[in-house]
Design a protein around this motif. Structure first.
Motif, PDB file in Angstrom:
ATOM      1  N   GLN A 160       0.813  -1.215   0.000  1.00 35.02           N
ATOM      2  CA  GLN A 160       0.000   0.000   0.000  1.00 35.02           C
ATOM      3  C   GLN A 160       0.844   1.261   0.000  1.00 35.02           C
ATOM      4  O   GLN A 160       0.514   2.237  -0.666  1.00 35.02           O
ATOM      5  CB  GLN A 160      -0.949   0.000   1.194  1.00 35.02           C
ATOM      6  N   LYS A 161       1.964   1.259   0.724  1.00 33.46           N
ATOM      7  CA  LYS A 161       2.787   2.479   0.764  1.00 33.46           C
ATOM      8  C   LYS A 161       3.371   2.785  -0.616  1.00 33.46           C
ATOM      9  O   LYS A 161       3.553   3.937  -0.975  1.00 33.46           O
ATOM     10  CB  LYS A 161       3.892   2.369   1.806  1.00 33.46           C
ATOM     11  N   TYR A 162       3.638   1.747  -1.415  1.00 35.10           N
ATOM     12  CA  TYR A 162       4.137   1.981  -2.775  1.00 35.10           C
ATOM     13  C   TYR A 162       3.011   2.397  -3.713  1.00 35.10           C
ATOM     14  O   TYR A 162       3.231   3.133  -4.664  1.00 35.10           O
ATOM     15  CB  TYR A 162       4.830   0.726  -3.313  1.00 35.10           C
ATOM     16  N   LEU A 163       1.813   1.900  -3.447  1.00 34.98           N
ATOM     17  CA  LEU A 163       0.671   2.295  -4.263  1.00 34.98           C
ATOM     18  C   LEU A 163       0.293   3.758  -4.026  1.00 34.98           C
ATOM     19  O   LEU A 163      -0.211   4.422  -4.924  1.00 34.98           O
ATOM     20  CB  LEU A 163      -0.533   1.391  -3.968  1.00 34.98           C
ATOM     21  N   ASP A 164       0.529   4.242  -2.814  1.00 34.98           N
ATOM     22  CA  ASP A 164       0.189   5.625  -2.494  1.00 34.98           C
ATOM     23  C   ASP A 164       1.193   6.625  -3.051  1.00 34.98           C
ATOM     24  O   ASP A 164       0.893   7.809  -3.182  1.00 34.98           O
ATOM     25  CB  ASP A 164       0.074   5.795  -0.976  1.00 34.98           C
ATOM     26  N   MET A 165       2.395   6.164  -3.369  1.00 30.85           N
ATOM     27  CA  MET A 165       3.424   7.064  -3.904  1.00 30.85           C
ATOM     28  C   MET A 165       3.101   7.434  -5.348  1.00 30.85           C
ATOM     29  O   MET A 165       2.598   6.615  -6.108  1.00 30.85           O
ATOM     30  CB  MET A 165       4.804   6.394  -3.856  1.00 30.85           C
ATOM     31  N   GLU A 166       3.396   8.665  -5.710  1.00 31.48           N
ATOM     32  CA  GLU A 166       3.242   9.097  -7.093  1.00 31.48           C
ATOM     33  C   GLU A 166       4.565   8.894  -7.813  1.00 31.48           C
ATOM     34  O   GLU A 166       5.626   9.190  -7.260  1.00 31.48           O
ATOM     35  CB  GLU A 166       2.856  10.577  -7.159  1.00 31.48           C
ATOM     36  N   PRO A 167       4.547   8.391  -9.048  1.00 30.57           N
ATOM     37  CA  PRO A 167       5.802   8.250  -9.786  1.00 30.57           C
ATOM     38  C   PRO A 167       6.389   9.621 -10.085  1.00 30.57           C
ATOM     39  O   PRO A 167       5.675  10.546 -10.460  1.00 30.57           O
ATOM     40  CB  PRO A 167       5.417   7.526 -11.063  1.00 30.57           C
TER      41      PRO A 167
ATOM     42  N   ARG B 123       2.014  -0.050 -12.134  1.00 31.63           N
ATOM     43  CA  ARG B 123       2.150  -0.145 -10.678  1.00 31.63           C
ATOM     44  C   ARG B 123       0.888  -0.742 -10.069  1.00 31.63           C
ATOM     45  O   ARG B 123       0.949  -1.614  -9.203  1.00 31.63           O
ATOM     46  CB  ARG B 123       2.420   1.245 -10.100  1.00 31.63           C
ATOM     47  N   ARG B 124      -0.275  -0.305 -10.567  1.00 35.32           N
ATOM     48  CA  ARG B 124      -1.542  -0.813 -10.038  1.00 35.32           C
ATOM     49  C   ARG B 124      -1.708  -2.306 -10.340  1.00 35.32           C
ATOM     50  O   ARG B 124      -2.210  -3.066  -9.516  1.00 35.32           O
ATOM     51  CB  ARG B 124      -2.687   0.000 -10.657  1.00 35.32           C
ATOM     52  N   LEU B 125      -1.245  -2.750 -11.526  1.00 30.74           N
ATOM     53  CA  LEU B 125      -1.389  -4.157 -11.900  1.00 30.74           C
ATOM     54  C   LEU B 125      -0.401  -5.049 -11.152  1.00 30.74           C
ATOM     55  O   LEU B 125      -0.763  -6.121 -10.661  1.00 30.74           O
ATOM     56  CB  LEU B 125      -1.196  -4.325 -13.405  1.00 30.74           C
ATOM     57  N   PHE B 126       0.861  -4.636 -11.084  1.00 32.86           N
ATOM     58  CA  PHE B 126       1.878  -5.477 -10.453  1.00 32.86           C
ATOM     59  C   PHE B 126       1.776  -5.498  -8.933  1.00 32.86           C
ATOM     60  O   PHE B 126       2.094  -6.507  -8.309  1.00 32.86           O
ATOM     61  CB  PHE B 126       3.284  -5.028 -10.857  1.00 32.86           C
TER      62      PHE B 126
END
Length: 111
Positions: free
Chosen positions: A5-12, A39-42
Motif C-alpha cells: 500500500q505504501k508503494y501504491l500511495d506514492m506518485e511516480p 504499478r496498479r497491476l503489479f
C-alpha cells in the motif's frame, strides 16, 4: 491491508525535460499513465484487474510457445522433403563426409 500500500500511495516522479519544450508534456503524461497502470497491476491494487493481466500475460506466453513449436514443425516438414533430394544429388560428397566423421568419432572413442 495490502502489503504494498505504501508503494501504491506514492506518485511516480518523472524528471523535468532538459530542453523544456515541444511535445514532451504529452509524452510525459502518457509515461505517467503507463507507470501508474503498471504499478496498479503489479502491486495488486485491484485483484480482478491483476488476475486479468496475469491471464493475458500467460496466454501470450503460451501462444509464443505454440508459435515457436509450429515453426519447428514447419522446419521439420521442409527438411523431410528437402534432405532426400539433396542427398540424391550429392550422394558421393555426403557419403565421403559421413565416413570421415564416423572414422574420427571411432578414433576418439578408441582413446
Amino acid at each position: 491491508m495490502n502489503p504494498f500500500q505504501k508503494y501504491l500511495d506514492m506518485e511516480p516522479i518523472l524528471p523535468a525535460p532538459a530542453g523544456g519544450g515541444g511535445r514532451c508534456p504529452s509524452y510525459r503524461s502518457r509515461l505517467h499513465c503507463a507507470l501508474t497502470t503498471l504499478r496498479r497491476l503489479f502491486l495488486v491494487q485491484d485483484t480482478k484487474e491483476s488476475l486479468k493481466f496475469l491471464l493475458l500475460s500467460t496466454s501470450s506466453h503460451m501462444l509464443a510457445l505454440c508459435v515457436n513449436g509450429l515453426t519447428l514443425l514447419l522446419l521439420v516438414v521442409i527438411g523431410v522433403f528437402t534432405f532426400p533430394v539433396m542427398y540424391k544429388h550429392n550422394q558421393a560428397l555426403v557419403d565421403r563426409y559421413v565416413s570421415m566423421v564416423t572414422s574420427r568419432v571411432a578414433a576418439f572413442r578408441a582413446k
